[in-house]
Design a protein around this motif. Structure first.
Motif: not given
Length: 324
Positions: A59-88
């Motif tokens: 995927l491209s972009g933290a927004t799509a990655i995080n949405e997929a993780l939180l919806s349960g469509a993914l188990d493990v997401a990858s992105a830069g440190v700030p997007p991870m901190l935002t979802v944390w």
């Protein structure tokens, strides 16, 4: 690497022996490329007595990655440190998302093909800055921290209005070609190295300048639920990451070939080898200078929750390695 639909896979989440992983574009994900190429999760799973089924997404972009993780469509997401901190920050007390491991320390360069732009103070309304996730991704948050240093915390979003969301490959092509609205690209390896081979493109800022030295680019992260309900799969995954890091360190030329093969990259092997061997880059799973983002983004009001150390937003397995 094929982009696979995220639909219809949520049922695989949180089942011991299954793991679905999303990565983005670029050599910042080389550790995952090695894990995938050498089937290290499956190998480590056997050590845990499991036959692990691994599903890979791009995927491209933290927004799509995080949405997929939180919806349960993914188990493990990858992105830069700030997007991870935002979802944390936003999931504390609920899904409790935390980081698993670093994917390495490497600089991201803000590039320009506008000869009038020597540093970010020269950027004007005529310029457009391509980033994977405008306003929220690693590159935008890094630029916001630097902007706050120069113009004050009240104006840290000054360059958001100039930012355009575009995947790195497309942004790189536009910057090199010229003649489009894209005059700048907050890039990442290998794209920044490729762009800098063209005389019209020059660097105006490095993420290392902002952090005061080498720092983690991408991280892997997951929910507390997945971590807790899949202990054997999680341990196998973490062990696979550590093994991949050691493999890269032991033979960087072979790691470069793995990148070309796994990503179906058309870039010259010599260029990829140059990047992997660059002394600025370290494919380590230990987090480095991540706390600077946690601290600065809290000061700017981006993060509501204040972290006391990097261990607040990393799962305990990572604490066995040095971190910051």
């Amino acid at each position: 690497m094929l982009l696979t639909s995220l639909g219809g896979i949520a049922q695989s989440a949180y089942a011991e022996g299954n793991i679905s992983i999303a990565q983005q574009f670029g050599i910042g994900y080389l550790i995952l490329d090695v894990v995938r190429d050498q089937h290290l999760i499956e190998k480590q799973g056997k050590e845990e007595g499991l036959d692990i089924k691994v599903e890979w997404r791009t995927l491209s972009g933290a927004t799509a990655i995080n949405e997929a993780l939180l919806s349960g469509a993914l188990d493990v997401a990858s992105a830069g440190v700030p997007p991870m901190l935002t979802v944390w920050d936003r999931t504390r007390g609920r899904q409790n998302v935390k980081a698993i491991a670093s994917l390495g320390s490497m600089p991201n360069y803000l590039l320009s093909n506008n000869p009038a732009v020597k540093n970010i103070k020269d950027l004007s309304q005529k310029d457009r800055i391509a980033v994977p996730a405008a306003g929220v991704g690693f590159q935008s948050r890094t630029l916001q921290i630097e902007t706050a240093k120069l113009y004050g915390a009240g104006d840290f979003k000054r360059f958001d209005a100039l930012s355009v969301s575009l995947p790195h490959p497309d942004a790189n092509a536009a910057l090199i070609a010229g003649g489009t609205e894209i005059t700048s690209h907050f890039s990442s390896p290998p794209f920044q190295y490729q762009a800098l081979e063209h005389p019209a493109v020059h660097k105006i800022l490095s993420s290392y300048d902002v952090l005061g030295g080498p720092g983690t680019f991408n991280v892997l992260y997951t929910t507390q639920k997945y971590h807790d309900e899949n202990p054997k799969t999680y341990r196998a995954f973490y062990a696979a990451l550590a093994e991949a890091s050691r493999i890269i360190q032991a033979d960087k030329a072979a790691a470069a070939r793995t990148y070309i093969r796994t990503e179906n990259s058309k870039l010259p092997l010599a260029l990829i080898e140059k990047i992997v061997k660059d002394p600025e880059i370290d494919f380590t799973i230990s987090p480095e200078r991540t706390f600077i983002y946690a601290e600065k983004l809290h000061e700017l009001g981006v993060l509501k929750n204040k972290a006391d150390s990097w261990k607040d937003y990393f799962f305990p397995e990572a604490w066995t390695h040095p971190g910051s």
